[in-house]
Design an enzyme around this catalytic site. Structure first.
Site: not given
Ligand code: BZD
Length: 821
Positions: A364, A555-556, A561, A663, A667
């Site tokens: 991811h 988003k985070r 970002k 994602t 939405k």
């Molecule tokens: O995963 C995200 C990516 O940043 C997005 O681009 C992607 O759409 C989504 C789903 O595939 N990654 C995360 O959300 N990662 C984490 O939340 C995470 C959590 C713990 C440790 C490392 C990463």
């Protein structure tokens, strides 16, 4: 109680629902309507709805058992489920009846549903993806089980104090969780720490056993995952750590009762809290223990099921296809080897065949700093036997590499499961790649970049393992549940089959040119905006105009970002309005939401920047309410359900090559927002589907980013050569937005001017110009509405049902196994 609801699977009547609800109020909560609290009412309703699902759940498990169906096991350290009540009512097909029954009792369904504490057992996209996937697996009637961790505290609750993020604990279990059933009878024992020793077994064979320092018990908590209007209810099985029965006999026997109990507390710390770090690795011992804990619990559980069915463990791969949601569960590769070799006495080669055919791995991230690696010393301390197994896997693997690439020493060190370039580390992505039969990225571009960059050496080894599965989101939660107005309008136009078969949303396309439909569509967006405006006022005290454009980035919070790029645009607009108060601008409300990792200072400073700019802009009479900036605290699934349906413009502005997929972008599009975005992640595919006219594109491509970096990038040139950008950065740097404190935002601005790792200054002009294009389009309401409808109508690809079908066909080789009614 309420056997009447569950005895057969015919849907309950309104009267039946009312009776069951009142029964639960009395027998589960021991209250009457007259004295019940809101929570009592919610609990009674939740139990009533749960009763409607239990028969289906039980029958699903029985059916899988009887048919020996191959099961998908989705292993994820995070499941960001969001509230259950509404979704379960929707999937049962009972929304209207339940609402009516509740209304007849003088209560309001939404009011009760709002009582639910959201299980925030995830950080962001990755955890939410797991939740969408298990919804789709059940809806497609694919035998599946989700395995994860039952954190006592989920992602922290965010408040904003004086413009800064403040973290509070998320006590989601405070009032109990009506959606879970504890199964203590399926508890398993987990070992940790200690050492290994060799011995000779009865057959004279040389073997290894693990002598752990401590053991903890894993107790499963199951929740039903009901598919949409089908007879399938799969299981989400989350593990909680508890002290083992004989948690500390020596201490206990010494008469130190309290000392022994304090060890019990230590065991239970294992599943106490979700680590709130997305996209960064922390190297914390407890985190490794958490990962190993839930993976070992889950594998032992699957082996129990396999043995119960009377099947040999050597055929484990025929019974289970295990998907690794990123590397957090990748230790499963070594753990399955340990279970097969050490505990079931299978020979290494055969165990390895089984293991490889069982696992598949989804990556991811492209950020190198986010790739998980564990300091070898720490790893050895926690999992001494697994380190030996990893050494053995590595030795055999590197032999294979040596034969394939004669004399290529640097390739060996690049591919090794152990990073030996400095302090030594175990590389979890390498373990996942070596131990899996399939490896995928989450969007076309991401999968290509994985092959070219992050996993290039593995691609050279095994090109046939690599594939792409573009992410998707469930249209049940993200349209049918969160946007009921749009749902009924669409269903009136094309029927309601689109909820089950989202490819049929394309039938909406002709309505883009239907004036009546467009007027309704627009009215719905406005109603959704009014509702969100109410929430914003209530939660932030900021009043916004529902007739302004709602420009949203949720988003985070992360530098890649580029929330701060959106801020530069806001400051530019503000600066223009200050210089020319009569400037004709499209009134906009900028809405931000998202959490920053508690230790990520720069991200927290970005939140402070947003709120500080908001404070000035929102209170400056010269702006005359044409610009508003709102930071909505504690973005979550629940908040998202209100936000996506109310957005006009979706901000997807990461630096190209950084966002694996995204994602939220999907939405927004499904709910009729237009996107302003870069050629990153799934944006590329969204643009391809909805059409270039429906998508505001700006910025460098991933190729251009690489080329520029290779040439050498100097941000100060952009600062010097762009007058408006110059003014914007100076204004922030001067302390104008921080009550004269010129130091506050210096770390952010200085970084932009000196290194700018995410190239905001390069993309700035292109972004601002593109926003001008957004304004021009928005002024023509009819044209905008048409494009909005087209976005929704052409978003069919982005259902997680499509993603799951892709995995089922290409990765898991499983099909539906409907449960007969
Ligand atoms: O995963 C995200 C990516 O940043 C997005 O681009 C992607 O759409 C989504 C789903 O595939 N990654 C995360 O959300 N990662 C984490 O939340 C995470 C959590 C713990 C440790 C490392 C990463």
């Amino acid at each position: 109680m309420n056997a009447a609801l569950g005895r057969d699977r015919s849907l309950p009547t309104r009267e039946g629902l009312k009776r069951a609800f009142l029964d639960h109020l009395l027998y589960t909560q021991n209250k009457s309507l007259a004295i019940a609290s809101r929570n009592d009412l919610y609990q009674a309703l939740a139990h009533t709805i749960r009763d409607c699902m239990l028969r289906t759940w039980f029958d699903t498990a029985s059916s899988y058992k009887a048919k020996h169906s191959r099961m998908v096991a989705y292993l994820s350290a995070e499941f960001l489920m969001g509230p259950y009540l509404g979704n379960n009512v929707l999937n049962l097909g009972l929304m209207d009846e339940v609402k009516a029954a509740i209304a007849e009792l003088g209560l309001d369904f939404d009011d009760l549903a709002n009582q639910e504490e959201e299980p925030g057992l995830g950080n962001g996209g990755l955890g939410r993806l797991a939740a969408c996937f298990i919804d789709s697996l059940a809806s497609l009637e694919i035998p599946a089980i989700g395995y994860g961790i039952r954190y006592e505290y989920g992602i922290f609750y965010q408040t904003i104090i004086d413009g800064w993020q403040v973290e509070n604990t998320d006590k989601w279990l405070r009032y109990g969780n009506p959606w879970e059933i504890q199964h203590a009878e399926w508890s398993v024992e987990i070992k940790l720490g200690g050492r290994t020793e060799t011995y000779t077994d009865d057959a004279g064979k040389f073997r290894v056993r693990w002598v752990p320092e401590k053991t903890v018990a894993g107790v499963p908590f199951d929740s039903p995952i009901l598919g949409y209007r089908v007879n399938t209810a799969n299981t989400l099985r989350l593990w909680r750590a508890e002290a083992t029965e004989a948690f500390d006999f020596p201490t206990f026997n010494r008469g130190d009762y309290l000392g022994a109990v304090s060890k019990k507390v230590t065991s239970e710390n294992l599943t106490k809290v979700l680590y709130p770090n997305d996209e960064s690795d922390q190297g914390k011992e407890l985190r490794l223990e958490q990962q190993y804990f839930f993976v070992s619990c889950s594998l032992q559980d699957m082996l129990r099921i396999q043995i119960n069915r009377g099947q040999p463990v050597t055929e484990f791969h025929l019974a289970f296809a295990i998907q690794l949601n990123d590397t957090h569960p990748a230790i499963g590769v070594a753990e399955l080897m340990r279970l097969l070799v050490d505990e079931h006495q299978i020979v290494w080669e055969q165990a390895w065949d089984v293991t490889r055919q069982t696992f598949a791995y989804t990556n991811h991230t492209l950020l190198p700093e986010a790739l998980e690696r564990w300091p070898l010393k720490l790893f050895e301390r926690v999992l001494p036997r697994h380190l030996e197994i990893i050494y053995e896997i590595n030795a055999r693997f590197l032999n294979e590499v040596r034969i394939r690439f004669l004399g290529d020493e640097s390739r060996l060190s690049r591919l090794s499961l152990i990073d030996e370039s400095g302090e030594r580390y175990v590389r979890m992505a390498h373990l996942a790649c070596v131990g899996s039969s399939a490896i995928n990225g989450v969007a076309e571009l991401h999968s290509e970049l994985l092959k070219r960059d992050v996993l290039a050496d593995f691609y050279a080894m095994w090109p046939e393992k690599f594939t792409n599965v573009t992410n998707g989101v469930t249209p049940r939660r993200w349209i049918a549940l969160s946007n009921p107005r749009q749902t009924s309008l669409v269903s009136r136009a094309i029927g309601n089959d689109w909820i089950k078969d989202f490819s049929r949303i394309k039938e909406l396309e002709p309505f883009a040119d239907d004036a009546g439909f467009a007027a309704d569509w627009q009215a719905i967006k406005r109603d959704n905006k009014i509702e969100l405006a109410g929430q914003l006022l209530q939660r932030t005290g900021i009043r916004v105009d529902p007739d302004s454009m709602f420009d949203v980035q949720v988003k985070r919070i992360h530098e890649y970002k580029r929330q701060h790029l959106a801020v530069l645009h806001i400051v530019a607009l503000y600066h223009r309005l200050k210089s020319d108060p009569n400037l004709d601008v499209v009134p906009r409300t900028f809405i931000f939401g998202g959490k920053a990792a508690p230790g990520y200072h720069r991200a927290k400073l970005i939140i402070k920047l947003i709120t500080s700019v908001g404070d000035v802009v929102n209170n400056d009479p010269a702006v005359r309410d044409r610009l508003k900036v709102v930071f909505l605290p504690n973005f979550s699934v629940t908040r998202g359900q209100r936000i996506y349906p109310a957005a006009d413009l979706s901000e997807q502005i990461s630096l190209a090559g950084k966002e694996a997929s995204g994602t939220g972008n999907m939405k927004f599009a499904m709910n009729g927002a237009l996107t302003i975005g870069t050629m990153d992640g799934a944006n590329v595919e969204i643009r391809e589907e909805v059409g270039a006219d429906q998508f505001f594109l700006f910025g460098l491509t991933a190729e251009e980013v690489y080329a520029l970096r290779a040439r050498g990038y100097s941000p100060s040139d952009y600062y010097r050569n762009n007058a408006e950008l110059h003014a914007v950065l100076d204004l922030i740097r001067s302390g104008f937005f921080s009550r004269g404190d010129a130091n506050l935002f210096a770390p952010l601005i200085d970084e932009l001017m000196h290194t700018d790792p995410y190239m905001l200054l390069v993309d700035y002009q292109s972004y601002v110009d593109c926003q001008g294009e957004v304004d021009r389009t928005y002024r023509d309401t009819q044209d905008w509405t048409r494009r909005s409808i087209l976005n929704a109508a052409r978003s069919g690809k982005f259902s997680s049902d499509r993603s799951i079908r892709d995995y089922a066909e290409r990765v898991w080789k499983v099909g539906p196994a409907p449960v007969s009614s």
